[in-house]
Scaffold this motif. Structure first.
Motif, short mmCIF file in Angstrom:
data_model
loop_
_atom_site.label_atom_id
_atom_site.label_comp_id
_atom_site.label_asym_id
_atom_site.label_seq_id
_atom_site.Cartn_x
_atom_site.Cartn_y
_atom_site.Cartn_z
N GLU A 107 0.83 -1.20 0.00
CA GLU A 107 0.00 0.00 0.00
C GLU A 107 0.87 1.26 0.00
O GLU A 107 0.56 2.25 -0.67
CB GLU A 107 -0.93 0.00 1.22
N ALA A 108 1.99 1.19 0.74
CA ALA A 108 2.89 2.35 0.78
C ALA A 108 3.59 2.54 -0.56
O ALA A 108 3.74 3.67 -1.04
CB ALA A 108 3.92 2.16 1.89
N VAL A 109 4.01 1.45 -1.20
CA VAL A 109 4.66 1.55 -2.51
C VAL A 109 3.68 2.12 -3.54
O VAL A 109 4.06 2.89 -4.42
CB VAL A 109 5.21 0.19 -2.96
N GLU A 110 2.42 1.76 -3.42
CA GLU A 110 1.41 2.31 -4.31
C GLU A 110 1.29 3.83 -4.12
O GLU A 110 1.13 4.58 -5.09
CB GLU A 110 0.05 1.64 -4.04
N GLN A 111 1.39 4.28 -2.86
CA GLN A 111 1.37 5.72 -2.60
C GLN A 111 2.60 6.39 -3.22
O GLN A 111 2.50 7.48 -3.79
CB GLN A 111 1.36 5.97 -1.09
N VAL A 112 3.75 5.72 -3.12
CA VAL A 112 4.97 6.25 -3.74
C VAL A 112 4.78 6.38 -5.25
O VAL A 112 5.17 7.38 -5.86
CB VAL A 112 6.18 5.35 -3.41
N ALA A 113 4.18 5.36 -5.86
CA ALA A 113 3.95 5.39 -7.31
C ALA A 113 3.04 6.56 -7.69
O ALA A 113 3.29 7.25 -8.70
CB ALA A 113 3.34 4.07 -7.77
N MET A 114 2.00 6.79 -6.91
CA MET A 114 1.10 7.90 -7.20
C MET A 114 1.82 9.24 -7.07
O MET A 114 1.61 10.15 -7.89
CB MET A 114 -0.10 7.87 -6.25
N ARG A 120 4.31 7.44 -11.76
CA ARG A 120 4.69 6.27 -12.54
C ARG A 120 5.04 5.14 -11.58
O ARG A 120 5.43 5.37 -10.44
CB ARG A 120 5.88 6.56 -13.47
N ASP A 121 4.93 3.91 -12.07
CA ASP A 121 5.20 2.75 -11.25
C ASP A 121 6.69 2.51 -11.10
O ASP A 121 7.50 2.93 -11.93
CB ASP A 121 4.55 1.50 -11.86
N MET A 122 7.02 1.81 -10.02
CA MET A 122 8.40 1.37 -9.82
C MET A 122 8.71 0.22 -10.78
O MET A 122 7.93 -0.74 -10.87
CB MET A 122 8.59 0.89 -8.38
N ALA A 123 9.84 0.31 -11.48
CA ALA A 123 10.26 -0.77 -12.36
C ALA A 123 10.75 -1.95 -11.54
O ALA A 123 11.18 -1.78 -10.38
CB ALA A 123 11.37 -0.27 -13.29
N PRO A 124 10.71 -3.17 -12.09
CA PRO A 124 11.16 -4.34 -11.33
C PRO A 124 12.56 -4.19 -10.74
O PRO A 124 12.79 -4.57 -9.59
CB PRO A 124 11.12 -5.46 -12.38
N PHE A 163 14.65 2.88 6.65
CA PHE A 163 13.78 4.02 6.91
C PHE A 163 14.54 5.21 7.46
O PHE A 163 14.12 6.35 7.28
CB PHE A 163 12.65 3.62 7.87
N ILE A 164 15.64 4.95 8.15
CA ILE A 164 16.41 6.07 8.72
C ILE A 164 17.68 6.36 7.92
O ILE A 164 18.29 7.41 8.09
CB ILE A 164 16.77 5.81 10.20
N ARG A 165 18.05 5.42 7.03
CA ARG A 165 19.22 5.66 6.17
C ARG A 165 18.88 5.26 4.73
O ARG A 165 19.52 4.39 4.14
CB ARG A 165 20.42 4.85 6.67
N PRO A 166 17.86 5.87 4.15
CA PRO A 166 17.44 5.46 2.79
C PRO A 166 18.46 5.86 1.73
O PRO A 166 19.04 6.94 1.79
CB PRO A 166 16.12 6.21 2.60
N GLN A 167 18.65 4.96 0.76
CA GLN A 167 19.60 5.21 -0.32
C GLN A 167 18.90 5.25 -1.68
O GLN A 167 18.99 6.24 -2.39
CB GLN A 167 20.69 4.12 -0.33
N GLY A 168 18.24 4.18 -2.06
CA GLY A 168 17.63 4.09 -3.39
C GLY A 168 16.29 4.77 -3.46
O GLY A 168 15.73 5.23 -2.45
N PRO A 169 15.70 4.85 -4.67
CA PRO A 169 14.43 5.56 -4.86
C PRO A 169 13.27 4.97 -4.08
O PRO A 169 12.43 5.71 -3.56
CB PRO A 169 14.20 5.48 -6.37
N LEU A 170 13.19 3.64 -3.96
CA LEU A 170 12.08 3.04 -3.23
C LEU A 170 12.20 3.35 -1.74
O LEU A 170 11.22 3.76 -1.10
CB LEU A 170 12.05 1.53 -3.45
N ALA A 171 13.38 3.16 -1.18
CA ALA A 171 13.57 3.43 0.26
C ALA A 171 13.34 4.91 0.57
O ALA A 171 12.73 5.25 1.59
CB ALA A 171 14.97 2.99 0.70
N ARG A 172 13.81 5.79 -0.32
CA ARG A 172 13.58 7.22 -0.08
C ARG A 172 12.09 7.55 -0.14
O ARG A 172 11.59 8.34 0.66
CB ARG A 172 14.35 8.06 -1.11
N GLY A 173 11.39 6.93 -1.09
CA GLY A 173 9.96 7.17 -1.18
C GLY A 173 9.22 6.70 0.06
O GLY A 173 8.32 7.38 0.56
N LEU A 174 9.60 5.52 0.59
CA LEU A 174 8.96 5.01 1.80
C LEU A 174 9.31 5.88 2.99
O LEU A 174 8.46 6.14 3.86
CB LEU A 174 9.40 3.57 2.05
N ALA A 175 10.56 6.34 3.07
CA ALA A 175 10.97 7.18 4.20
C ALA A 175 10.19 8.49 4.22
O ALA A 175 9.90 9.04 5.30
CB ALA A 175 12.47 7.45 4.13
#
Length: 585
Positions: free
Chosen positions: A255-262, A266-270, A317-329
């Motif tokens: 659900e959180a990744v879906e929020q990041v996509a919105m 655009r959606d997260m690539a594999p 969550f406290i040391r995000p690096q990539g786009p997905l982790a940054r979006g979740l953070a």
């Protein structure tokens, strides 16, 4: 290294190195080696797309070419491999996947692709001839240029049709009859349109399931070394993998990744998803050398704090690096105002022993598998360092579904991009009000837009009355209109809409909508320099200039230095036209 730092069978592969390898086991090596490694096979997660595409190929007698396109890391090559296994032998006449990452084909590639597409030289290939090609947009643009320069017009038309279907702008000749012929013979699948989150059948959820270290068919192939390890209680990454594979936690993260996509539009690539999953699982643990040695050192030093810091509620969550982790953070529920988060934060530290038991209760149960080994170790750190436990406990509550993330994406926006009528009307109201507040003026309950460029510095401005609601609308995304069959195969759902303002169109994604909401609230956005916000300004100016051609429309003259405004409106009096001027501000 002492014997205490050898608590596992070093002859077996490191599962933590396997987690780190998720980042590099991408599509590039598939193309380079023309084969899948065992990890890559495990990493490929079948979804409804595989079934839909195979069904479309099997059921369509007219289909002659399937073109898979999309960004790097979108899974084009891997999807081709799955198709070859899923379809009856001989279904695909020829397959071209080694041009996937080429932005500009070499002469030999151009000649090879010309040979592959030769059947389109005199119309379309004969029945039973079916080709699958993986190619990105850059390669297609270069192919069109080269085919055109070589006077291979029929082949250029095939590429022109594909580019048109993808919505790539440009003037390319394609007769209506040829376009109709190609529409039944060519299927374009844009993997960038594939939804990868937002439901149980989507890619992200299936990826998480494949992460469980005890699964022989998973990406860690059963993690044999873990069975010999005596310090699993200190291994946050292994426990993180177990947590991520839990269906309940997977639902929350999805659900959180879906929020990041919105928010991204655009959606997260594999590949981005695997990178993010690797980052979440490792929790910041060093992957230099043999990462299991890092766990052995933590165990030897009895460093419970490091285990807590690397556990899933903290870690990425406290040391995000990539786009997905940054979006979740950015969605971190411990920093969002809510009664539930406040209650957890306010109660943490009062009784460290209770905090410890709470964490074990939230994350320690794994059904029939028993306790997740590192949870108890991490929980023991809360008694020693209770002051820094609050936000991690909030995230733990969120991960198991006891604390809602809250509405990050306004419900009316989600419904409006799906063109639900009531939501469209509400969003249009926000857009109209936001345009006036950001670029125009409100006087006597009427909206006025500029008749000249806002980029020019002037002491006074002339604005014209415009009924914005008559000129603003939301439209279906162009790519979905141009490629309904391909969009249907991938299961595309819209993450943004096209905003029509007069004769201008702008992509309305969530960040732009939120900027307009800020403007409605009376504050000019701090990020007005984003490209689409400038496009909005241009659209407002263009609409204002068009409206100014109507000499009967009221004008508003503003003095920005003095902050005054005068309304000028034409009136008929005793058969003569006069101007009425009144001060309105």
């Amino acid at each position: 290294m002492t014997a205490e730092l050898h608590p596992f069978d070093r002859s077996l592969p490191s599962p933590l190195a396997g987690l780190a390898a998720l980042r590099s086991s991408g599509e590039d090596s598939v193309v380079a080696t023309n084969r899948l490694s065992s990890r890559q096979k495990a990493m490929y997660v079948a979804t409804d797309l595989d079934k839909e595409l195979a069904s479309r190929i099997t059921c369509s007698a007219d289909l002659r070419l399937v073109l898979l396109t999309g960004s790097a890391g979108g899974g084009k090559s891997a999807l081709i491999r799955q198709l070859q296994r899923r379809l009856p032998q001989g279904t695909l006449t020829r397959v071209v996947e080694d041009a996937t990452h080429a932005d500009s084909p070499s002469q030999s590639q151009t000649e090879r692709l010309a040979g592959v597409l030769a059947g389109f030289g005199q119309g379309v290939p004969l029945a039973g001839d079916l080709t699958v090609i993986a190619a990105n947009t850059g390669l297609l643009l270069e192919l069109y240029r080269e085919f055109s320069e070589r006077s291979q017009d029929s082949l250029a038309e095939v590429v022109a049709y594909a580019l048109h279907t993808l919505g790539v702008p440009g003037a390319r000749t394609l007769a209506a009859e040829r376009k109709k012929e190609l529409s039944t013979a060519v299927l374009v699948i844009d993997l960038d349109q594939r939804p990868t989150s937002g439901g149980e059948g989507r890619l992200f959820r299936s990826m998480l399931t494949a992460l469980h270290p005890d699964s022989p068919q998973g990406v860690l192939a059963g993690a044999e070394r873990c069975r010999t390890c005596t310090v699993k209680a200190w291994c946050a990454p292994r426990t993180n993998a177990e947590l991520l594979a839990d269906p309940q936690i997977g639902t929350v993260l999805d659900e959180a990744v879906e929020q990041v996509a919105m928010r991204r539009g655009r959606d997260m690539a594999p590949r981005q998803l695997w990178d993010g999953i690797s980052e979440l699982a490792l929790g910041g643990i060093s992957t230099e050398g043999d990462p299991c040695d890092t766990i052995a050192r933590i165990a030897a030093q009895q460093d419970t704090r490091s285990v807590w810091q690397a556990l899933l509620p903290n870690g990425a969550f406290i040391r995000p690096q990539g786009p997905l982790a940054r979006g979740l953070a950015e969605l971190d529920p411990s920093y969002r105002a809510s009664d539930e988060a406040h209650t957890v934060i306010a109660s943490t530290g009062i009784s460290p022993a209770d905090d410890r038991r709470l964490l074990e209760s939230l994350l320690g149960s794994a059904g029939d598998d028993g306790a997740r080994h590192a949870v108890a170790t991490a929980a023991s750190a809360l008694e020693r360092d209770a002051g820094k436990a609050a936000r991690g406990l909030v995230r733990a509550h969120w991960l198991v579904g006891r604390l809602p993330l809250g509405v990050v994406v306004p419900e009316e926006f989600t419904a409006a991009v799906a063109l639900q009528e009531e939501a469209v009307e509400r969003v249009i109201e926000v857009v109209c009000e936001g345009l006036v507040q950001a670029f125009g003026w409100k006087a006597e309950r009427k909206s006025y837009l500029p008749t000249e460029s806002l980029g020019e510095s002037r002491e006074a401005r002339v604005l014209v009355h415009v009924d914005l609601e008559d000129h603003v609308d939301l439209l279906e995304q162009r790519v979905q209109m141009l490629n309904p069959e391909g969009s249907g195969v991938v299961g595309r759902r819209p993450l943004a809409a096209r905003l029509k303002i007069g004769r201008s169109t702008v992509d309305l994604d969530l960040p732009l909508y939120q900027l307009l909401q800020v403007a409605v609230g009376g504050s000019l956005p701090a990020t007005v320099d984003i490209e689409r916000f400038h496009a909005l300004r241009y659209a407002a100016e263009r609409l204002g200039r068009a409206a100014a051609d109507d000499l009967d429309r009221p004008l508003l003259i503003t003095d920005d230095v003095r902050g005054t405004a005068f309304l000028v409106s034409p009136q008929q009096r005793r058969g003569q036209e006069r101007l009425k001027i009144e001060k309105v501000a």
